[in-house]
Write a protein that holds these residues in place. Sequence first.
Motif, mmCIF file in Angstrom:
data_model
loop_
_atom_site.group_PDB
_atom_site.id
_atom_site.type_symbol
_atom_site.label_atom_id
_atom_site.label_comp_id
_atom_site.label_asym_id
_atom_site.label_seq_id
_atom_site.Cartn_x
_atom_site.Cartn_y
_atom_site.Cartn_z
ATOM 1 N N THR A 205 -4.465 -2.353 13.844
ATOM 2 C CA THR A 205 -3.878 -2.347 12.507
ATOM 3 C C THR A 205 -4.961 -2.653 11.483
ATOM 4 N N THR A 206 -4.743 -2.170 10.258
ATOM 5 C CA THR A 206 -5.650 -2.451 9.149
ATOM 6 C C THR A 206 -4.836 -2.605 7.877
ATOM 7 N N GLU B 268 -1.980 1.865 13.860
ATOM 8 C CA GLU B 268 -2.426 3.060 14.582
ATOM 9 C C GLU B 268 -1.919 3.023 16.016
ATOM 10 N N ALA C 2 2.910 3.299 8.372
ATOM 11 C CA ALA C 2 2.515 2.593 7.162
ATOM 12 C C ALA C 2 3.702 1.845 6.594
ATOM 13 N N HIS D 266 -4.641 -1.497 4.241
ATOM 14 C CA HIS D 266 -5.136 -0.243 3.663
ATOM 15 C C HIS D 266 -4.478 -0.015 2.316
ATOM 16 N N THR E 284 2.730 8.000 -0.766
ATOM 17 C CA THR E 284 2.887 7.882 0.677
ATOM 18 C C THR E 284 4.356 7.832 1.071
ATOM 19 N N LEU F 248 -2.211 9.325 4.577
ATOM 20 C CA LEU F 248 -2.810 8.276 3.756
ATOM 21 C C LEU F 248 -3.713 8.882 2.680
ATOM 22 N N GLY F 249 -4.023 8.060 1.685
ATOM 23 C CA GLY F 249 -4.987 8.452 0.674
ATOM 24 C C GLY F 249 -4.481 9.493 -0.277
ATOM 25 N N LEU G 25 -2.549 1.870 -0.307
ATOM 26 C CA LEU G 25 -1.628 2.993 -0.167
ATOM 27 C C LEU G 25 -1.186 3.488 -1.535
ATOM 28 N N VAL H 135 -1.371 -0.546 7.789
ATOM 29 C CA VAL H 135 -1.346 0.692 8.558
ATOM 30 C C VAL H 135 -1.502 0.355 10.036
ATOM 31 N N ASP I 65 4.856 -0.955 3.262
ATOM 32 C CA ASP I 65 4.487 -1.638 2.032
ATOM 33 C C ASP I 65 5.760 -2.117 1.350
ATOM 34 N N ALA J 47 -1.285 -2.201 -1.972
ATOM 35 C CA ALA J 47 -1.875 -2.597 -0.705
ATOM 36 C C ALA J 47 -0.779 -2.644 0.334
#
Length: 268
Positions: free
Chosen positions: A244-245, A25, A44, A247, A253, A12-13, A249, A23, A46, A20
Amino acid sequence: MRTVCLSLIVILGLGIASQAGVVFEFESRDYNPVTSPLQTVLMAADGANFAMEIESDQYGPGGRLIYRGGSQEVYVVDYRTETYFVINLQTLQTLSSQIQHTVDQAGQLTPQNPAEGQATMQQLITAQPPATQPPTIAVVDTGEQTRVNGYPCVRHEVRRDGVKIRDVWITDWGNVDGGWEIAAIFTAMAQFVQNINQSLPAGSSNSFENNIFSSLKDINGFPVASRDYMPDGNTKIETTLRGTTLHPLSPATFLPPSGYRQQSFLAP
């Protein structure tokens, strides 16, 4: 790059975030051949894109698996060699044709019993005995309800030719943040895996047939946890969703890292 189940995910990042996504985990543990440390795993998604990665460990750098729904391609990235290759139906059909040509040649070299020569070559190529028919993958809703990390779930069994190879605990899509966003991607990936199986010669697609994504089309919900079994019934891999969040992206990615070299999937 080592084989994993439900665990090859995303860094990520990368760069400036411009999209948007969601994600997920997970925690995963491999019991084969010995118990490995608990690993944090991220997935991830999107739009039509999906990525998975496993963290590096004592065996070396991991890798990334990327599914791009728009182009119907899978990228397999190897961090150790800083290379990647692309799998799509065209490359698989080419591979299938090459394998079939080799098998046919083996039959011509054994005129006394061409079928035996072809079967022997097929076994050498696939490392499996000649298959009389494709294996049957069935998903059975046991009706057994439980809670996994706070999520209400129903246990499903995945059976290959009648033998249980996996338990999957399923919750409704709406119970997981971002669940509806990834539902369509899971369906598309399941269809992609099915297309892979159909394009490969019999006996050469076991790794795809056994993959959890191959049974997602038969499961109406989010797989909160899974437990894969070895032929002797012992646990092979366990994976559990932790949260989950939403995040931001980067588009990177869902692409191989910059500077990585593409290799041919068909290279010897």
